[in-house]
Write a protein that holds these residues in place. Sequence first.
Motif, PDB file in Angstrom:
ATOM      1  N   PRO A 189       0.805  -1.232   0.000  1.00  0.00           N
ATOM      2  CA  PRO A 189       0.000   0.000   0.000  1.00  0.00           C
ATOM      3  C   PRO A 189       0.829   1.269   0.000  1.00  0.00           C
ATOM      4  N   GLY A 190       2.122   1.194   0.361  1.00  0.00           N
ATOM      5  CA  GLY A 190       2.954   2.389   0.408  1.00  0.00           C
ATOM      6  C   GLY A 190       3.775   2.627  -0.831  1.00  0.00           C
ATOM      7  N   SER A 191       3.566   1.851  -1.874  1.00  0.00           N
ATOM      8  CA  SER A 191       4.375   2.003  -3.085  1.00  0.00           C
ATOM      9  C   SER A 191       3.865   3.153  -3.951  1.00  0.00           C
ATOM     10  N   ALA A 192       4.778   4.047  -4.312  1.00  0.00           N
ATOM     11  CA  ALA A 192       4.433   5.130  -5.241  1.00  0.00           C
ATOM     12  C   ALA A 192       4.527   4.653  -6.681  1.00  0.00           C
ATOM     13  N   ALA A 246      -2.533   1.620  -6.554  1.00  0.00           N
ATOM     14  CA  ALA A 246      -3.482   0.507  -6.516  1.00  0.00           C
ATOM     15  C   ALA A 246      -3.857  -0.025  -7.902  1.00  0.00           C
ATOM     16  N   ASP A 247      -4.163   0.852  -8.845  1.00  0.00           N
ATOM     17  CA  ASP A 247      -4.597   0.372 -10.163  1.00  0.00           C
ATOM     18  C   ASP A 247      -3.485  -0.404 -10.869  1.00  0.00           C
ATOM     19  N   ARG A 248      -2.262   0.116 -10.788  1.00  0.00           N
ATOM     20  CA  ARG A 248      -1.155  -0.570 -11.451  1.00  0.00           C
ATOM     21  C   ARG A 248      -0.828  -1.886 -10.747  1.00  0.00           C
ATOM     22  N   LEU A 249      -0.920  -1.892  -9.410  1.00  0.00           N
ATOM     23  CA  LEU A 249      -0.642  -3.116  -8.668  1.00  0.00           C
ATOM     24  C   LEU A 249      -1.701  -4.172  -8.968  1.00  0.00           C
ATOM     25  N   ARG A 250      -2.943  -3.764  -9.083  1.00  0.00           N
ATOM     26  CA  ARG A 250      -3.992  -4.717  -9.438  1.00  0.00           C
ATOM     27  C   ARG A 250      -3.708  -5.358 -10.788  1.00  0.00           C
ATOM     28  N   GLN A 251      -3.330  -4.537 -11.758  1.00  0.00           N
ATOM     29  CA  GLN A 251      -3.031  -5.068 -13.082  1.00  0.00           C
ATOM     30  C   GLN A 251      -1.853  -6.046 -13.037  1.00  0.00           C
ATOM     31  N   LEU A 252      -0.834  -5.696 -12.246  1.00  0.00           N
ATOM     32  CA  LEU A 252       0.324  -6.577 -12.113  1.00  0.00           C
ATOM     33  C   LEU A 252      -0.076  -7.905 -11.493  1.00  0.00           C
ATOM     34  N   SER A 259       5.688 -10.350  -7.531  1.00  0.00           N
ATOM     35  CA  SER A 259       5.493  -9.205  -6.631  1.00  0.00           C
ATOM     36  C   SER A 259       5.407  -9.650  -5.171  1.00  0.00           C
ATOM     37  N   GLN A 260       5.077 -10.912  -4.943  1.00  0.00           N
ATOM     38  CA  GLN A 260       4.939 -11.421  -3.583  1.00  0.00           C
ATOM     39  C   GLN A 260       6.173 -12.192  -3.107  1.00  0.00           C
ATOM     40  N   LEU A 261       7.115 -12.406  -4.020  1.00  0.00           N
ATOM     41  CA  LEU A 261       8.277 -13.248  -3.709  1.00  0.00           C
ATOM     42  C   LEU A 261       9.607 -12.510  -3.750  1.00  0.00           C
ATOM     43  N   THR A 262       9.655 -11.402  -4.470  1.00  0.00           N
ATOM     44  CA  THR A 262      10.928 -10.741  -4.746  1.00  0.00           C
ATOM     45  C   THR A 262      10.838  -9.255  -4.402  1.00  0.00           C
ATOM     46  N   ALA A 263      11.925  -8.548  -4.680  1.00  0.00           N
ATOM     47  CA  ALA A 263      11.973  -7.099  -4.474  1.00  0.00           C
ATOM     48  C   ALA A 263      11.547  -6.345  -5.730  1.00  0.00           C
ATOM     49  N   LEU A 264      10.679  -6.953  -6.522  1.00  0.00           N
ATOM     50  CA  LEU A 264      10.173  -6.284  -7.721  1.00  0.00           C
ATOM     51  C   LEU A 264       9.614  -4.908  -7.389  1.00  0.00           C
ATOM     52  N   ILE A 265       8.853  -4.819  -6.305  1.00  0.00           N
ATOM     53  CA  ILE A 265       8.337  -3.533  -5.830  1.00  0.00           C
ATOM     54  C   ILE A 265       9.236  -3.116  -4.670  1.00  0.00           C
ATOM     55  N   ASP A 266      10.130  -2.165  -4.942  1.00  0.00           N
ATOM     56  CA  ASP A 266      11.195  -1.871  -3.974  1.00  0.00           C
ATOM     57  C   ASP A 266      11.053  -0.536  -3.256  1.00  0.00           C
ATOM     58  N   ASP A 267       9.885   0.100  -3.385  1.00  0.00           N
ATOM     59  CA  ASP A 267       9.734   1.411  -2.749  1.00  0.00           C
ATOM     60  C   ASP A 267       8.691   1.394  -1.637  1.00  0.00           C
ATOM     61  N   ASP A 268       8.413   0.212  -1.090  1.00  0.00           N
ATOM     62  CA  ASP A 268       7.528   0.114   0.071  1.00  0.00           C
ATOM     63  C   ASP A 268       8.219  -0.781   1.101  1.00  0.00           C
ATOM     64  N   PRO A 269       8.915  -0.183   2.064  1.00  0.00           N
ATOM     65  CA  PRO A 269       9.673  -0.991   3.022  1.00  0.00           C
ATOM     66  C   PRO A 269       8.806  -1.924   3.855  1.00  0.00           C
ATOM     67  N   ASP A 270       7.513  -1.640   3.937  1.00  0.00           N
ATOM     68  CA  ASP A 270       6.608  -2.505   4.692  1.00  0.00           C
ATOM     69  C   ASP A 270       5.810  -3.434   3.780  1.00  0.00           C
ATOM     70  N   GLY A 271       6.193  -3.495   2.508  1.00  0.00           N
ATOM     71  CA  GLY A 271       5.477  -4.342   1.566  1.00  0.00           C
ATOM     72  C   GLY A 271       5.561  -5.817   1.937  1.00  0.00           C
ATOM     73  N   PHE A 272       4.574  -6.562   1.504  1.00  0.00           N
ATOM     74  CA  PHE A 272       4.472  -7.976   1.845  1.00  0.00           C
ATOM     75  C   PHE A 272       5.426  -8.815   0.998  1.00  0.00           C
ATOM     76  N   ARG A 273       5.988  -9.833   1.626  1.00  0.00           N
ATOM     77  CA  ARG A 273       6.763 -10.825   0.884  1.00  0.00           C
ATOM     78  C   ARG A 273       6.608 -12.173   1.578  1.00  0.00           C
ATOM     79  N   LEU A 274       6.321 -13.202   0.795  1.00  0.00           N
ATOM     80  CA  LEU A 274       6.187 -14.544   1.339  1.00  0.00           C
ATOM     81  C   LEU A 274       7.537 -15.032   1.843  1.00  0.00           C
ATOM     82  N   ALA A 275       7.586 -15.446   3.092  1.00  0.00           N
ATOM     83  CA  ALA A 275       8.830 -15.911   3.710  1.00  0.00           C
ATOM     84  C   ALA A 275       9.125 -17.346   3.279  1.00  0.00           C
ATOM     85  N   PRO A 276      10.402 -17.709   3.204  1.00  0.00           N
ATOM     86  CA  PRO A 276      10.759 -19.084   2.814  1.00  0.00           C
ATOM     87  C   PRO A 276      10.091 -20.140   3.682  1.00  0.00           C
ATOM     88  N   GLU A 277       9.995 -19.878   4.990  1.00  0.00           N
ATOM     89  CA  GLU A 277       9.381 -20.881   5.854  1.00  0.00           C
ATOM     90  C   GLU A 277       7.890 -21.043   5.572  1.00  0.00           C
TER      91      GLU A 277
END
Length: 255
Positions: free
Chosen positions: A66-69, A73-79, A210-228
């Motif tokens: 949610p903090g990515s510039a 939202a519209d671009r993230l939905r499309q992605l 977008s959920q596994l990597t640093a593809l979206i790198d401008d939201d430090p609190d963005g979600f990422r699935l942890a290996p565990e």
Amino acid sequence: MPSLLDRPERHPLRPADAVRSWGRTVVLAPHPDDESLGCGGLLATLAAAGVPAHVVVVTDGTQSHPGSASYPADRLRQLREAEATEAVAALGLSPDDVTFLRHPDCGLPAPGTDAFDRAADRLAEVLGRAEAVVVPWRRDPHCDHVATWELAAAAAARLDDPPRWIEYPVWAWPHAATDIAPQEGEATAWRLDIGGVLPAKRRAVAAHRSQLTALIDDDPDGFRLAPEMLAHFDRPWELFLEPGRPWQPGPLRCG
């Protein structure tokens, strides 16, 4: 009461060809990626067996960053929709085999409201003549997973011929030792052998970059699935639950 997610290898392992008798199957994913994590092997197995399958992605998934510039939202939905379309293709489905309902992430309507009834009517249309409906575990600890279960239950109740009802855990796995997880007596647990399609499932999961990597790198609190967390889904089987008695979950809210 023992959890059904504890020592899951103890549950019966059904062969891949068991799905041949299912008939048209609809998998509900609260967010783009749940279809690959919890049911990617099932979907690939259905496709390989020539059994019609359809994926319904319920929310737009835009609260992952949610903090990515750079990805408003519209671009993230499309992605995220593009990633889900790539994922289902890896599983052997076509773009026509996925429907995006685009409800707001963490904003599904509550039961008892007009908006909920409209959403249930719409989902019932999408389910159509489904013979099996696969939904998140009813206490899966995320508000959208519980809300998807509630919406699916209301939609299925609108169908003339109720489909077979199957549930799958996602966020319940890290809580296997708690009462969030399914308990003995609540459901019958069994595993589906997906060893033959595990490479396809891995490709589908990897499509959700977008959920596994640093593809979206401008939201430090963005979600990422942890290996565990991912490890729960990188196994040659998937666990499914068929409830033994009705149960109505209480509300679970985001935030």
